[in-house]
Design a protein around this motif. Structure first.
Motif, mmCIF file in Angstrom:
data_model
loop_
_atom_site.group_PDB
_atom_site.id
_atom_site.type_symbol
_atom_site.label_atom_id
_atom_site.label_comp_id
_atom_site.label_asym_id
_atom_site.label_seq_id
_atom_site.Cartn_x
_atom_site.Cartn_y
_atom_site.Cartn_z
ATOM 1 N N MET A 3 2.665 -2.625 3.715
ATOM 2 C CA MET A 3 3.772 -1.767 3.288
ATOM 3 C C MET A 3 3.212 -0.392 2.919
ATOM 4 N N ASN A 42 -0.328 -9.220 -10.023
ATOM 5 C CA ASN A 42 0.372 -8.813 -8.812
ATOM 6 C C ASN A 42 -0.076 -9.555 -7.551
ATOM 7 N N ARG A 92 -3.058 8.100 -10.539
ATOM 8 C CA ARG A 92 -4.125 8.027 -11.550
ATOM 9 C C ARG A 92 -5.506 8.102 -10.915
ATOM 10 N N ALA A 114 8.358 6.688 -3.403
ATOM 11 C CA ALA A 114 8.489 5.259 -3.083
ATOM 12 C C ALA A 114 9.149 4.548 -4.262
ATOM 13 N N ASN A 115 9.978 3.546 -3.941
ATOM 14 C CA ASN A 115 10.828 2.969 -4.991
ATOM 15 C C ASN A 115 10.203 1.791 -5.750
ATOM 16 N N HIS A 123 6.923 -1.312 -6.335
ATOM 17 C CA HIS A 123 6.523 -2.466 -5.508
ATOM 18 C C HIS A 123 7.618 -3.526 -5.382
ATOM 19 N N LYS A 133 -7.695 1.657 -10.581
ATOM 20 C CA LYS A 133 -6.488 2.374 -11.013
ATOM 21 C C LYS A 133 -6.780 3.822 -11.390
ATOM 22 N N ALA A 145 0.834 -1.205 0.000
ATOM 23 C CA ALA A 145 0.000 0.000 0.000
ATOM 24 C C ALA A 145 0.868 1.254 0.000
ATOM 25 N N GLY A 146 2.006 1.154 -0.653
ATOM 26 C CA GLY A 146 2.934 2.291 -0.663
ATOM 27 C C GLY A 146 2.864 3.119 -1.931
HETATM 28 P P1 UTP Z 1 0.649 0.744 -9.257
HETATM 29 O O1 UTP Z 1 1.823 0.328 -10.007
HETATM 30 O O2 UTP Z 1 -0.644 0.647 -9.943
HETATM 31 O O3 UTP Z 1 0.938 2.211 -8.729
HETATM 32 O O4 UTP Z 1 0.622 -0.099 -7.918
HETATM 33 P P2 UTP Z 1 0.184 3.251 -7.806
HETATM 34 O O5 UTP Z 1 1.281 4.047 -7.224
HETATM 35 O O6 UTP Z 1 -0.771 2.647 -6.843
HETATM 36 O O7 UTP Z 1 -0.676 4.146 -8.799
HETATM 37 P P3 UTP Z 1 -0.233 5.241 -9.873
HETATM 38 O O8 UTP Z 1 0.619 4.513 -10.873
HETATM 39 O O9 UTP Z 1 0.524 6.317 -9.119
HETATM 40 O O10 UTP Z 1 -1.531 5.725 -10.404
HETATM 41 C C1 UTP Z 1 0.269 -1.454 -7.841
HETATM 42 C C2 UTP Z 1 0.323 -1.867 -6.387
HETATM 43 O O11 UTP Z 1 1.648 -1.717 -5.891
HETATM 44 C C3 UTP Z 1 1.688 -0.830 -4.783
HETATM 45 C C4 UTP Z 1 0.415 0.001 -4.906
HETATM 46 O O12 UTP Z 1 0.040 0.541 -3.652
HETATM 47 C C5 UTP Z 1 -0.550 -1.014 -5.457
HETATM 48 O O13 UTP Z 1 -1.018 -1.856 -4.437
HETATM 49 N N1 UTP Z 1 2.911 -0.016 -4.833
HETATM 50 C C6 UTP Z 1 3.296 0.597 -5.971
HETATM 51 C C7 UTP Z 1 3.647 0.117 -3.675
HETATM 52 O O14 UTP Z 1 3.285 -0.426 -2.608
HETATM 53 N N2 UTP Z 1 4.774 0.878 -3.727
HETATM 54 C C8 UTP Z 1 5.195 1.491 -4.855
HETATM 55 O O15 UTP Z 1 6.253 2.174 -4.804
HETATM 56 C C9 UTP Z 1 4.434 1.350 -6.007
#
Ligand code: UTP
Length: 412
Positions: free
Chosen positions: A152, A316, A108, A207-208, A210, A391, A102-103
């Motif tokens: 997270m 994912n 979008r 954040a770096n 997922h 999304k 959840a980071g």
């Molecule tokens: P997305 O890649 O769809 O990115 O994340 P996002 O940040 O939620 O949305 P946009 O791209 O800014 O619109 C897929 C999953 O990975 C987590 C997201 O919280 C989501 O559950 N994620 C993504 C992280 O936990 N950390 C990150 O750095 C990026």
């Protein structure tokens, strides 16, 4: 002069980022300290390399081939019973935990809080976090087991996330079973490779990606906690899909039956043009090929049954053995570059706003870890049972489409 300041200056000189201290004198003492700490913690060598490589085309030729999968809907009754028994035993023995990623920034979606706090608009209305928690409560009732839940977060959304759980009394799930950990960040840079600033004078970081989940699980002590609890299997999934199966006994059973280190959940790609990453083998190792990497010809190839050869979309939802996490956590995942729209303060102290992408963000992806795992299984699930992405603000993969899918599945 402050020796810390002098040391920071040296680092910045080396990497041509002298502007970082330009407005240092205007900051209050605590911000000054914070900025200096940022400078010491940032890997400027890495930023330099990433910037230099942005426009380089990678010539590495990967050999891509289709990957085998197990289709949930085609399992025989005996297989199902066997997997269910093996999977449920793991849960009953307290050997299972869930990590929710959840980071993300959720740019979008445009929701003002952490994505998990988004209210889906069902009746009675619930946030994504509560929807997930309900699933864990169901497991608790079914097996009389409290599954540890690790969330997270990012530095940006951690406080708000924790406050949301506190305010909602952890949705009546045992509070001690819920733990938050903050993922790492990496600076964003402008088109000239200069780090940029937030309005409070600090370096703007994001954040770096997922893929950062493994390293952060180590650094934050989550891996130690998991090992202390003798947990063997960890499901790592996204926060933005209310149909995520937090606990899939068949997936667990498959992992055990096949002696796998990990299982990736797939759903069938809708058509060759759909913009999703699909499971494949890359140089004979499990991997995901992104839609931008696959040729039209390959994306249209079909097997003897008329199914797409590269049709297993990665959603994912990933199950890992603790040994897999230990292996991946010890290795670095590559960074990918995204050209993003951001509001920031530039090196002249001016606010920059743009309707177009104007800076670079670097992210690691969880699926880049798969190729480090020799035995990874793919389990094909049913789209309507597993996938309702939230999304975009509207249109495709938006709250509206997710709500419909959620209601159809739960018949509510
Ligand atoms: P997305 O890649 O769809 O990115 O994340 P996002 O940040 O939620 O949305 P946009 O791209 O800014 O619109 C897929 C999953 O990975 C987590 C997201 O919280 C989501 O559950 N994620 C993504 C992280 O936990 N950390 C990150 O750095 C990026």
């Amino acid at each position: 002069m402050n020796p810390k300041y002098e040391k920071a200056k040296q680092i910045l000189n080396k990497y041509n980022q002298q502007h970082v201290l330009k407005f240092y004198d205007n900051l209050d003492n605590s911000k000054k300290e914070e900025l200096l700490n940022q400078i010491f913690n940032i890997d400027f060598e890495q930023i330099k390399t990433l910037y230099e490589n942005i426009n380089k085309i990678e010539h590495k030729q990967n050999e891509i081939s289709p990957i085998e999968y197990t289709d949930k809907s085609k399992m025989t009754q005996r297989e199902k019973e066997n997997y269910l028994e093996k999977g449920s035993n793991i849960i009953k023995q307290n050997k299972y935990a869930v990590v929710t990623m959840a980071g993300g920034q959720g740019t979008r979606l445009g929701h003002s809080g952490p994505k998990g706090t988004f209210m889906l608009g069902i009746n009675p209305d619930k946030s994504l976090f509560e929807i997930f928690c309900d699933k864990l409560k169901e497991i608790k009732n079914k097996y009389n087991v409290v599954v540890p839940w690790y969330l997270m977060t990012s530095r940006e959304n951690n406080e708000e996330t924790v406050a949301f759980f506190e305010k909602n009394n952890y949705f009546n799930y045992p509070k001690e079973a819920v733990k938050f950990f903050i993922q790492d960040e990496i600076p964003m840079i402008d088109m000239q490779g200069k780090v940029i600033f937030t309005e409070n004078g600090l370096i703007k970081q994001a954040a770096n990606g997922h893929g950062g989940v493994f390293e952060s699980m180590f650094k934050s002590g989550v891996v130690d906690d998991i090992k202390k609890k003798n947990i063997e299997w960890i499901f790592i999934g996204p926060v933005d899909n209310p149909l995520v199966q937090m606990t899939d006994e068949l997936m667990l059973g498959l992992a055990i039956e096949k002696n796998a280190m990990a299982v990736g959940k797939s759903i069938v790609k809708l058509n060759p043009e759909e913009k999703v990453g699909v499971f494949c083998k890359k140089n004979n190792n499990p991997s995901v090929v992104e839609y931008t990497e696959i040729t039209k010809e390959m994306s249209e190839m079909r097997d003897d049954n008329g199914e797409l050869l590269y049709g297993e979309s990665h959603i994912n939802c990933n199950l890992f053995n603790i040994k897999a996490i230990e292996k991946i956590g010890n290795e670095k995942l590559p960074y990918h570059t995204a050209f993003k729209k951001a509001t920031y303060i530039n090196e002249n102290g001016e606010i920059v706003k743009s309707q177009e992408p104007n800076c670079y963000k670097f992210e690691t992806f969880i699926f880049d870890s798969f190729e480090k795992l020799k035995n990874m299984q793919i389990l094909r699930g049913v789209r309507e049972e597993e996938f309702a992405p939230v999304k975009n603000k509207e249109g495709l993969d938006s709250p509206e489409t997710a709500r419909k899918l959620y209601k159809a599945y739960y018949n509510c």
